[in-house]
Scaffold this motif. Structure first.
Motif, PDB file in Angstrom:
ATOM      1  N   HIS A  37      84.042  41.648  -9.654  1.00 47.90           N
ATOM      2  CA  HIS A  37      83.570  40.862 -10.788  1.00 47.90           C
ATOM      3  C   HIS A  37      82.102  40.530 -10.550  1.00 47.90           C
ATOM      4  O   HIS A  37      81.672  40.343  -9.421  1.00 47.90           O
ATOM      5  CB  HIS A  37      84.370  39.556 -10.916  1.00 47.90           C
ATOM      6  CG  HIS A  37      85.835  39.781 -11.043  1.00 47.90           C
ATOM      7  ND1 HIS A  37      86.471  39.913 -12.250  1.00 47.90           N
ATOM      8  CD2 HIS A  37      86.794  39.923 -10.094  1.00 47.90           C
ATOM      9  CE1 HIS A  37      87.755  40.111 -12.050  1.00 47.90           C
ATOM     10  NE2 HIS A  37      87.981  40.128 -10.752  1.00 47.90           N
ATOM     11  N   PRO A 105      94.358  40.886  -6.500  1.00 44.31           N
ATOM     12  CA  PRO A 105      95.331  40.133  -7.302  1.00 44.31           C
ATOM     13  C   PRO A 105      96.567  39.757  -6.485  1.00 44.31           C
ATOM     14  O   PRO A 105      97.042  40.527  -5.656  1.00 44.31           O
ATOM     15  CB  PRO A 105      95.715  41.105  -8.420  1.00 44.31           C
ATOM     16  CG  PRO A 105      94.596  42.091  -8.482  1.00 44.31           C
ATOM     17  CD  PRO A 105      94.073  42.202  -7.082  1.00 44.31           C
ATOM     18  N   CYS A 160      81.480  32.879 -11.821  1.00 41.84           N
ATOM     19  CA  CYS A 160      82.089  34.204 -11.758  1.00 41.84           C
ATOM     20  C   CYS A 160      83.254  34.212 -10.771  1.00 41.84           C
ATOM     21  O   CYS A 160      84.344  34.697 -11.072  1.00 41.84           O
ATOM     22  CB  CYS A 160      81.025  35.229 -11.350  1.00 41.84           C
ATOM     23  SG  CYS A 160      81.662  36.855 -10.989  1.00 41.84           S
ATOM     24  N   ASN A 162      84.987  31.626  -9.536  1.00 35.26           N
ATOM     25  CA  ASN A 162      86.077  30.764  -9.978  1.00 35.26           C
ATOM     26  C   ASN A 162      86.917  31.442 -11.056  1.00 35.26           C
ATOM     27  O   ASN A 162      88.145  31.364 -11.021  1.00 35.26           O
ATOM     28  CB  ASN A 162      85.531  29.423 -10.484  1.00 35.26           C
ATOM     29  CG  ASN A 162      85.087  28.512  -9.371  1.00 35.26           C
ATOM     30  OD1 ASN A 162      85.431  28.710  -8.194  1.00 35.26           O
ATOM     31  ND2 ASN A 162      84.297  27.519  -9.696  1.00 35.26           N
ATOM     32  N   ALA A 163      86.252  32.087 -11.998  1.00 35.76           N
ATOM     33  CA  ALA A 163      86.982  32.776 -13.072  1.00 35.76           C
ATOM     34  C   ALA A 163      87.805  33.927 -12.509  1.00 35.76           C
ATOM     35  O   ALA A 163      88.977  34.120 -12.899  1.00 35.76           O
ATOM     36  CB  ALA A 163      86.013  33.276 -14.136  1.00 35.76           C
ATOM     37  N   ALA A 164      87.234  34.683 -11.601  1.00 36.99           N
ATOM     38  CA  ALA A 164      87.948  35.825 -11.006  1.00 36.99           C
ATOM     39  C   ALA A 164      89.160  35.345 -10.218  1.00 36.99           C
ATOM     40  O   ALA A 164      90.244  35.932 -10.305  1.00 36.99           O
ATOM     41  CB  ALA A 164      87.008  36.625 -10.109  1.00 36.99           C
ATOM     42  N   ALA A 166      90.791  32.509 -10.661  1.00 33.78           N
ATOM     43  CA  ALA A 166      91.766  31.918 -11.581  1.00 33.78           C
ATOM     44  C   ALA A 166      92.639  32.993 -12.231  1.00 33.78           C
ATOM     45  O   ALA A 166      93.834  32.776 -12.449  1.00 33.78           O
ATOM     46  CB  ALA A 166      91.045  31.112 -12.668  1.00 33.78           C
ATOM     47  N   ARG A 167      92.036  34.158 -12.506  1.00 34.51           N
ATOM     48  CA  ARG A 167      92.806  35.248 -13.121  1.00 34.51           C
ATOM     49  C   ARG A 167      93.720  35.938 -12.104  1.00 34.51           C
ATOM     50  O   ARG A 167      94.752  36.474 -12.476  1.00 34.51           O
ATOM     51  CB  ARG A 167      91.859  36.282 -13.721  1.00 34.51           C
ATOM     52  CG  ARG A 167      91.232  35.847 -15.026  1.00 34.51           C
ATOM     53  CD  ARG A 167      90.524  36.985 -15.725  1.00 34.51           C
ATOM     54  NE  ARG A 167      89.403  37.541 -14.978  1.00 34.51           N
ATOM     55  CZ  ARG A 167      88.148  37.069 -15.044  1.00 34.51           C
ATOM     56  NH1 ARG A 167      87.862  36.035 -15.802  1.00 34.51           N
ATOM     57  NH2 ARG A 167      87.183  37.643 -14.355  1.00 34.51           N
ATOM     58  N   ALA A 168      93.313  35.981 -10.836  1.00 35.34           N
ATOM     59  CA  ALA A 168      94.017  36.812  -9.865  1.00 35.34           C
ATOM     60  C   ALA A 168      94.993  36.078  -8.971  1.00 35.34           C
ATOM     61  O   ALA A 168      95.882  36.681  -8.401  1.00 35.34           O
ATOM     62  CB  ALA A 168      92.976  37.522  -8.986  1.00 35.34           C
TER      63      ALA A 168
END
Length: 171
Positions: A37, A105, A160, A162-164, A166-168
């Motif tokens: 990311h 992930p 970036c 934190n978002a990555a 949170a998704r994984a």
């Protein structure tokens, strides 16, 4: 070669060791489905961090900045502590640590080592080093310019990451 130049060259060699480690870790992560990311801001980060080291040498050499013991010794201690924190982060994260934002992930967040107290301790090390390393030899312009340019980059990087995560990360 003066001691400050030796210090900056040692930090440059340390950075090369980080890049070798990061490449090895990237292969590990990608083999496990890791996704990168924020690749767009990575070249900016590389240029900025290279500029920090170059600025330290150029400013002290061209502007004849003196070593002031009252500033230099505490700054050296802070820079060395920043390096120790960085390598504590690297050893705590193991193969999950990288100079890039690569997240595998399904792996849980690491909550040991310095991550027990801070979500992004490596960035604390970056901020401290960006101020302290130039100030070892009173390169205050380099410290200021790096810090001012690094602030928005760190905001982008933390968002970036934190978002990555949170998704994984399983929640």
């Amino acid at each position: 070669m003066n001691p400050y130049t030796v210090l900056i060259l040692a930090v440059a060699l340390e950075r090369l060791a980080e890049l070798v480690t990061a490449q090895r870790h990237a292969r590990w992560s990608r083999a496990r489905g890791g996704v990168e990311h924020g690749a767009g801001h990575y070249p900016v980060m590389v240029v900025l961090h290279t500029g920090l080291l170059a600025g330290c040498l150029l400013e002290t050499g061209l502007l004849h900045r003196p070593f002031l013991p009252w500033l230099g010794w505490p700054s050296l201690a802070a820079a060395l502590l920043a390096q120790a924190l960085r390598w504590w982060c690297i050893s705590t994260l193991g193969p999950r640590w990288n100079t890039r934002v690569i997240v595998v992930p399904g792996l849980p967040l690491v909550d040991g080592g310095p991550y027990r107290w801070l979500r992004h301790p490596n960035y604390v090390a970056v901020v401290v080093e960006g101020l302290a390393l130039p100030l070892v030899h009173t390169a205050w312009v380099t410290a200021a310019v790096f810090s001012l340019l690094n602030a928005p980059l760190l905001v982008t990087r933390v968002r970036c990451e934190n978002a990555a995560l949170a998704r994984a990360v399983p929640g």
